[in-house]
Design an enzyme around this catalytic site. Structure first.
Site, mmCIF file in Angstrom:
data_model
loop_
_atom_site.group_PDB
_atom_site.id
_atom_site.type_symbol
_atom_site.label_atom_id
_atom_site.label_comp_id
_atom_site.label_asym_id
_atom_site.label_seq_id
_atom_site.Cartn_x
_atom_site.Cartn_y
_atom_site.Cartn_z
ATOM 1 N N HIS A 112 18.545 -118.067 -60.849
ATOM 2 C CA HIS A 112 19.495 -116.963 -60.747
ATOM 3 C C HIS A 112 20.820 -117.220 -61.472
ATOM 4 C CE1 HIS A 112 16.960 -114.559 -58.227
ATOM 5 N NE2 HIS A 112 16.754 -115.590 -57.424
ATOM 6 N N ASN A 149 25.057 -121.720 -58.210
ATOM 7 C CA ASN A 149 24.908 -120.364 -58.732
ATOM 8 C C ASN A 149 26.084 -119.491 -58.303
ATOM 9 O OD1 ASN A 149 23.270 -117.953 -59.762
ATOM 10 N ND2 ASN A 149 23.643 -117.396 -57.621
ATOM 11 N N GLU A 169 14.907 -124.921 -57.340
ATOM 12 C CA GLU A 169 14.343 -123.839 -56.542
ATOM 13 C C GLU A 169 14.152 -122.638 -57.473
ATOM 14 O OE1 GLU A 169 15.310 -121.042 -52.654
ATOM 15 O OE2 GLU A 169 16.882 -121.597 -54.059
ATOM 16 N N ASP A 189 28.830 -114.684 -57.636
ATOM 17 C CA ASP A 189 28.183 -115.499 -58.666
ATOM 18 C C ASP A 189 29.194 -116.036 -59.676
ATOM 19 O OD1 ASP A 189 25.860 -114.457 -57.438
ATOM 20 O OD2 ASP A 189 24.780 -114.631 -59.335
ATOM 21 N N ASP A 209 19.825 -125.227 -55.902
ATOM 22 C CA ASP A 209 19.625 -123.956 -55.216
ATOM 23 C C ASP A 209 19.627 -122.799 -56.215
ATOM 24 O OD1 ASP A 209 19.630 -122.397 -52.630
ATOM 25 O OD2 ASP A 209 21.463 -121.602 -53.532
#
Length: 524
Positions: free
Chosen positions: A230, A135, A271, A196, A226
């Protein structure tokens, strides 16, 4: 079940009893596993923070060779797979800010060490998954260093604005989302030190697929992804955005399909922090498995309160949502805690009976259970995060091989160690070993579906597990008081018997199931 088989099950339960304190049988002598099923996989995974695991070169920091050195411990526990927290190059102790996706943190070893670990794990039937942190990168990553310049080749690999944004804007993780760079402002959902990546850029997508394929080529079996939601859930306003969800699903579908060309059996687990099954379900189809955060919380609440509470309703809602999500298999990656959460034993205030019941529920439910390293010993740990990731306790007295990356924040004594607990048939370690053994030896517990049964008793949870070949009824008495449950009607066949029990006093007599305090029973 014959009287001899029932006696064997009861003796087995006594030797590893959840709470039993009176036995002269050693742990080594108390594992009557039929030869035909001795090598069946349990399907249970184990999360390892390499820095805290085992040190083979004397620098006080756990390393990849240390994981290899302790594979036989994991095999003895019954583990089928391991998840290595980040092992790529990183400036931080935790590794969730990567500076080289193709490199290994030199404190942990080398790529050759990882390949050796994978080879030795596979010899033992243990799969190896890596933490894949894509991410965001580290602020020190060469890509971001280059992106600091408006004309840098990697500028569009991150999300920038040249005009001052609303610096009060909040991210999906409730932190400021905009951070000042050398030439503009960039998005960093987890902080300015973790900028990001911009997944609207095809070059980023292609590079991250290339990274995954590279490690699969080194023999790794898959990845824990992970911050999976997002990728596109950046701002607070994105949390319930249908568009952000759609873009996340599209990316992870592309990622999975590309990696499957390298390894058709690649294992992915996402996740996805969520509070309800409906939030999790859309990620099942592209990833195949996701961590079940709502269930983890409820298992702890039920164990601590000694009441089923909303557990039955949540289980039904979870599997209804998963069935509606589409393609199978849908693997629910269950757990009790991980590296971001207070350790289970701390949340249960050190109550060993509650810990045993939480473990019993986890390891008799469907899915792919994950155990956080040291959980099987009852290790404690409260925030900050460093205290959740303390050295694994191998011996009564700290000696060679034990990680010294940080001192312990808790004082649990010598009894909370592998050495001490392996020698104690009634230890929490042997509770875990027994429950994992049940899962390996019974296909219904490992692979079966789930049907919740209403017991009418607030402290008693029951559910059927059925894989088409075997049908088992699992019953937990979560309370510190004995209970008697008489199933209604024809729920149980007339020849039903106790196949497995954690306390030998449990019995099925005249259609009534007698459950001692803090007991799990499996009926056939």
């Amino acid at each position: 079940m014959s009287r001899n088989r029932l006696f064997s099950s009861l003796a087995f339960a006594l030797s590893f009893a959840l709470g039993a304190a009176t036995t002269n049988v050693s742990a080594a002598d108390a594992t009557p596993v039929p030869a035909s099923t001795a090598q069946q996989p349990s399907g249970v995974y184990y999360e390892i923070f390499v820095r805290a695991w085992y040190d083979t070169n004397g620098d006080g920091i756990g390393d990849l060779n240390g994981v290899t050195a302790k594979l036989d411990y994991l095999k003895s526990l019954g583990i089928s797979g391991i998840w290595l927290m980040p092992i790529n190059s990183s400036p931080s102790y935790h590794g969730y800010d990567i500076t080289d996706y193709y490199g290994i943190n030199p404190q942990y070893g080398s790529t050759a060490d990882l390949e050796r670990l994978v080879a030795e794990a596979h010899k033992r039937g243990i799969a190896v998954t890596m933490d894949m942190v894509i991410n965001h990168t580290a602020k020190d990553h060469p890509w971001f260093v280059d992106a600091q310049h408006a004309d840098g080749a990697h500028r569009d690999w991150y999300s920038w604005t040249s005009k001052q944004p609303d610096l009060k804007a909040i991210s999906a993780t409730d932190t400021p989302i905009w951070h000042a760079g050398d030439d503009g402002w960039y998005i960093g959902v987890f902080g300015g030190h973790m900028p990001d990546l911009n997944y609207d850029n095809p070059a980023v997508r292609a590079e991250m697929i290339k990274v995954g394929q590279y490690w699969l080529g080194k023999g790794v079996d898959g990845f824990r992804l992970d911050a999976a939601k997002h990728i596109y859930v950046d701002f607070k306003s994105d949390v319930h955005s249908a568009k952000a969800l759609e873009k996340n699903v599209a990316w992870w579908t592309e990622y999975h399909d590309a990696l499957a060309k390298t390894n058709p059996n690649v294992t992915l687990v996402g996740e996805v922090s969520a509070t309800s099954p409906k939030e999790l379900a859309p990620y099942l189809k592209p990833l195949g498995s996701i961590f079940d955060f709502p269930l983890a919380e409820q298992l702890i609440v039920s164990a601590r309160s000694e009441r089923a509470g909303q557990l039955s309703n949540l289980l039904k809602a979870t599997y209804d949502a998963y069935k509606a999500a589409g393609d199978t298999p849908h693997i629910d990656s269950t757990f009790l805690s991980n590296h971001d959460q207070e350790r289970v034993m701390s949340r249960l205030n050190g109550n060993l009976d509650h810990m045993r019941m939480a473990a019993a529920m986890l390891l008799t439910l469907p899915g792919r259970p994950y155990i956080y390293y040291g959980e099987e010993l009852g290790m404690e740990g409260k925030k900050p995060d460093e205290n959740l990731r303390e050295p694994m306790r191998w011996t009564r007295e700290a000696g060679p091989g034990e990680s010294r990356w940080k001192p312990s924040s808790v004082n649990q004594g010598q009894g909370v160690s592998v050495q001490a607990e392996q020698d104690d048939p009634a230890s929490l370690y042997n509770t875990y070993r027994t429950l994992i053994g049940w899962r390996a030896q019974n296909g219904a517990l490992r692979d079966g579906d789930l049907t919740v049964v209403a017991t009418g008793l607030p402290n008693v949870v029951a559910y059927w597990r059925n894989d088409g070949k075997q049908k088992l009824l699992v019953v937990h008495n979560l309370s510190g008081k004995s209970a008697v449950w008489k199933p209604k009607g024809d729920l149980l066949p007339k020849d039903a018997t106790v196949q497995l029990t954690t306390k030998p006093q449990a019995a099925l007599e005249h259609g009534a199931l007698h459950l001692p305090a803090y007991t799990t029973v499996v009926l056939h």
